[in-house]
Scaffold this active site. Sequence first.
Site, PDB file in Angstrom:
ATOM      1  N   GLU A 240       2.499   6.584   9.073  1.00  0.00           N
ATOM      2  CA  GLU A 240       3.472   7.500   8.487  1.00  0.00           C
ATOM      3  C   GLU A 240       3.929   8.568   9.472  1.00  0.00           C
ATOM      4  O   GLU A 240       5.120   8.779   9.661  1.00  0.00           O
ATOM      5  CB  GLU A 240       2.869   8.162   7.243  1.00  0.00           C
ATOM      6  N   GLY A 383      -6.190  -3.122  -8.571  1.00  0.00           N
ATOM      7  CA  GLY A 383      -7.512  -2.873  -9.130  1.00  0.00           C
ATOM      8  C   GLY A 383      -8.565  -3.353  -8.146  1.00  0.00           C
ATOM      9  O   GLY A 383      -9.731  -2.975  -8.207  1.00  0.00           O
TER      10      GLY A 383
END
Length: 447
Positions: A240, A383
């Site tokens: 980033e 998950g």
Amino acid sequence: MDELLARGLPHSVEAEQAVLGSILIDARCVPDVVEALRSEDFYVRQNREIYETICSMFNFSVTIDPVTVLDHMRQNGVYDEQSSRSYLLQLMEVTPTAANVMEYVAILRDKSLLRQVAEAAGEITALVQEGTGTAQEVLDTAEQRIYAIRQGRSAQGLEHISQVIFNVYARLSELAARDSAIPGLSTGLPDVDRAISGLNESDLILLAARPGMGKTSMALNILLHTGKFSGKSVVFFSLEMSREQLAMRLISSESFVDNKRLVTGKLSEEDWTKIAAASAALNKTNILIDDNPSLSVSDMKAKCRRVDNLGLVVIDYLQLMTSAGGSTRSSDNRQQIVSDISRALKIMAKELKVPVLCLSQLSRANESRSDKRPMLSDLRESGAIEQDADIVLFLYREDYYNEDSEDHNQAECIIAKNRHGETGKVYLQWLPEYTTFSSLDTRHDEY
């Protein structure tokens, strides 16, 4: 027979015979040889069987000489009435002295290593010819096989529980001898260290928060502390922020110069002095930064394998990573891709034997709840992330949502999952001007 052997894989019959001959001449060299060689390092079957017999005798503390070795070969069913006795005598005759045994061992290991490389090359060629996997998958397998050879182990193998227990005892002895109260690397935040037992090798640690909570700042705090005090190399993969932005943040944390002043360049003489001291301290560390925005786990793994004395890997952040399959996986949904990446990260932590700290985004689900503290179910897009991670940490600041909060600049580090102990909550001080966290009892005072 000799002609067939000569055309086979790399080996040295003379070195194999000299090692065995040295053991038969002087059994005092057995401990050194057993530590350096495995039975698979012997290419000739007869030599391998003799060495296996000697190893089992050594394990049971049996006296090793030509007579006892012959007797145990008979018991093990590898004794040939016609040739075994004369072959052992021949081994002793062709060996000039047992003093050079480790030089013979070095030749043997070199030939064994060449054979393993040749076998790996054969397997890789077969994979290419089958054409069932993508180029990226074949490359990943090739890297794994070569790395496994370099590490001195097979890519996959069964290990007896006795060896595992031996390794555990060695680890316990190492921990007992340490001054530190925690087994892993320190995060620089004592309360967090106590809660998660530090950053332990082979662990995948997930640090998740909503944007603006300071997860990159906390990751850089940990990176800086580990880089300064562990004596190891630490790697930061930033998908980033640029290298320069990260260096600016690290200088701000280390020098305690306001980050805004650093960004604008409006610095006093005192600030420049602090920055110079911080830069000098940072230069002494072995912090390595990569700001390539399109990395896959296999790319990271390949880069980390080339780092000497690696101690910690930090990734900012999970959802920006690309799948190893690249464009061929575009048909998959994002959840499946993130699941694959999180699994690959756990495998990377195990293979490199270092803690991997990975940052992750959270979904907006917490925004609609009255209590906005994050939960495991908020982990964005997967998950599987919570299954693969050994430790899951959430960052939460009440004043982010409520400006009138009494807990101004106080953060909660919520330990939502912990394979090494209990879950819970640790309170930290957030210092926004330096983009850094500290323990509540250790605040920075300006000089």
